[in-house]
Design a protein around this motif. Structure first.
Motif, PDB file in Angstrom:
ATOM      1  N   ASP A 168      18.865  -6.762  -0.160  1.00  0.00           N
ATOM      2  CA  ASP A 168      17.436  -6.431  -0.167  1.00  0.00           C
ATOM      3  C   ASP A 168      16.857  -6.673  -1.558  1.00  0.00           C
ATOM      4  O   ASP A 168      17.570  -6.637  -2.558  1.00  0.00           O
ATOM      5  N   SER A 169      15.550  -6.847  -1.591  1.00  0.00           N
ATOM      6  CA  SER A 169      14.871  -6.983  -2.877  1.00  0.00           C
ATOM      7  C   SER A 169      13.555  -6.217  -2.825  1.00  0.00           C
ATOM      8  O   SER A 169      13.049  -5.895  -1.753  1.00  0.00           O
ATOM      9  N   VAL A 170      13.018  -5.940  -3.996  1.00  0.00           N
ATOM     10  CA  VAL A 170      11.738  -5.241  -4.098  1.00  0.00           C
ATOM     11  C   VAL A 170      11.019  -5.732  -5.347  1.00  0.00           C
ATOM     12  O   VAL A 170      11.651  -6.009  -6.365  1.00  0.00           O
ATOM     13  N   TYR A 171       9.700  -5.901  -5.234  1.00  0.00           N
ATOM     14  CA  TYR A 171       8.854  -6.355  -6.337  1.00  0.00           C
ATOM     15  C   TYR A 171       7.755  -5.323  -6.480  1.00  0.00           C
ATOM     16  O   TYR A 171       7.138  -4.940  -5.484  1.00  0.00           O
ATOM     17  N   TYR A 172       7.515  -4.828  -7.695  1.00  0.00           N
ATOM     18  CA  TYR A 172       6.515  -3.772  -7.836  1.00  0.00           C
ATOM     19  C   TYR A 172       5.848  -3.792  -9.206  1.00  0.00           C
ATOM     20  O   TYR A 172       6.357  -4.350 -10.168  1.00  0.00           O
ATOM     21  N   ASP A 173       4.701  -3.154  -9.228  1.00  0.00           N
ATOM     22  CA  ASP A 173       3.929  -2.950 -10.449  1.00  0.00           C
ATOM     23  C   ASP A 173       4.567  -1.765 -11.167  1.00  0.00           C
ATOM     24  O   ASP A 173       4.600  -0.655 -10.644  1.00  0.00           O
ATOM     25  N   SER A 174       5.063  -1.999 -12.384  1.00  0.00           N
ATOM     26  CA  SER A 174       5.800  -0.939 -13.068  1.00  0.00           C
ATOM     27  C   SER A 174       4.921  -0.004 -13.880  1.00  0.00           C
ATOM     28  O   SER A 174       5.415   0.816 -14.636  1.00  0.00           O
ATOM     29  N   SER A 175       3.577  -0.104 -13.693  1.00  0.00           N
ATOM     30  CA  SER A 175       2.710   0.897 -14.319  1.00  0.00           C
ATOM     31  C   SER A 175       2.776   2.211 -13.533  1.00  0.00           C
ATOM     32  O   SER A 175       2.398   3.255 -14.033  1.00  0.00           O
ATOM     33  N   GLU A 176       3.277   2.150 -12.294  1.00  0.00           N
ATOM     34  CA  GLU A 176       3.509   3.356 -11.485  1.00  0.00           C
ATOM     35  C   GLU A 176       4.848   3.965 -11.913  1.00  0.00           C
ATOM     36  O   GLU A 176       5.810   3.241 -12.142  1.00  0.00           O
ATOM     37  N   PRO A 177       4.945   5.297 -12.038  1.00  0.00           N
ATOM     38  CA  PRO A 177       6.246   5.896 -12.394  1.00  0.00           C
ATOM     39  C   PRO A 177       7.321   5.466 -11.392  1.00  0.00           C
ATOM     40  O   PRO A 177       7.107   5.503 -10.187  1.00  0.00           O
ATOM     41  N   HIS A 178       8.473   5.036 -11.928  1.00  0.00           N
ATOM     42  CA  HIS A 178       9.538   4.539 -11.067  1.00  0.00           C
ATOM     43  C   HIS A 178      10.892   4.796 -11.716  1.00  0.00           C
ATOM     44  O   HIS A 178      10.994   4.972 -12.930  1.00  0.00           O
TER      45      HIS A 178
END
Length: 197
Positions: A168-178
């Motif tokens: 699996d993969s995931v792409y996200y905006d890292s300005s959101e806490p993660h």
């Protein structure tokens, strides 16, 4: 903890930060204002008393106007093509949760030597651990891509939890806490690519 400090000393991250700050004629206070990090924390990082997580290094790199890979490479190494052999991987940095003994992430840079790039690829080993909100990180102006090679992780993204399995993969905006933790019977191995706009 001693081996982590040895790794940091090998990269001379604190020394590089101090050198870049002084070259730009910035005081610690001015760098603090540019990065949003406290002056005492920056001083501890420069003196190699604190192991900075990648999110902190990203803030410092933006404040100093250098790419994050600057901290992980030899100063004379400026290649246009970088081939990283599997046998040559070495841990670049372990991200340590504040006030926690366990260090769930070990990063291996996959692009030492390439300057002026927008992407920073890492092979990340994630140890099995229990989620703690202290593992949350966020960095403005960045995007991240994760691909799980082995194992399973729980990606905590804001108020959501996503189970990401091998393949699996995931792409996200890292300005959101993660943040993420490995779940299941084995530690997870993932490819992580950080993109700076």
């Amino acid at each position: 903890m001693t081996d982590i400090k040895a790794q940091i000393k090998e990269f001379r991250i604190g020394e590089k930060i101090r050198g870049q700050r002084q070259q730009r004629r910035l005081t610690l206070q001015e760098l603090s204002e540019l990065t949003g990090l406290s002056k005492p924390l920056l001083s501890q990082i420069e003196n190699e008393q604190v192991v900075p997580p990648l999110a902190t290094l990203l803030k410092i790199s933006r404040g100093l106007k250098v790419d994050i890979h600057f901290f992980f490479e030899d100063e004379g190494n400026r290649q246009k093509l970088v081939l990283t052999k599997g046998d040559d991987l070495r841990p670049d940095l372990q991200r340590q949760a504040v006030n926690a003994e366990n260090r769930p992430y070990t990063y291996h840079s996959l692009a030492h030597g390439m300057r002026q790039k927008h992407m920073e690829p890492f092979l990340v080993e994630v140890k099995n651990s229990t989620w703690d909100d202290k593992l949350f990180f966020r960095h403005e102006g960045e995007e991240e891509f994760l691909y799980v090679l082995e194992g399973e992780i729980d990606l905590h993204y804001g108020n959501e939890i996503h189970r990401v399995k091998s393949g699996d993969s995931v792409y996200y905006d890292s300005s959101e806490p993660h943040g993420l933790v490995s779940v299941g019977d084995q530690k997870a191995r993932i490819v992580a690519v950080l993109y700076s706009k």
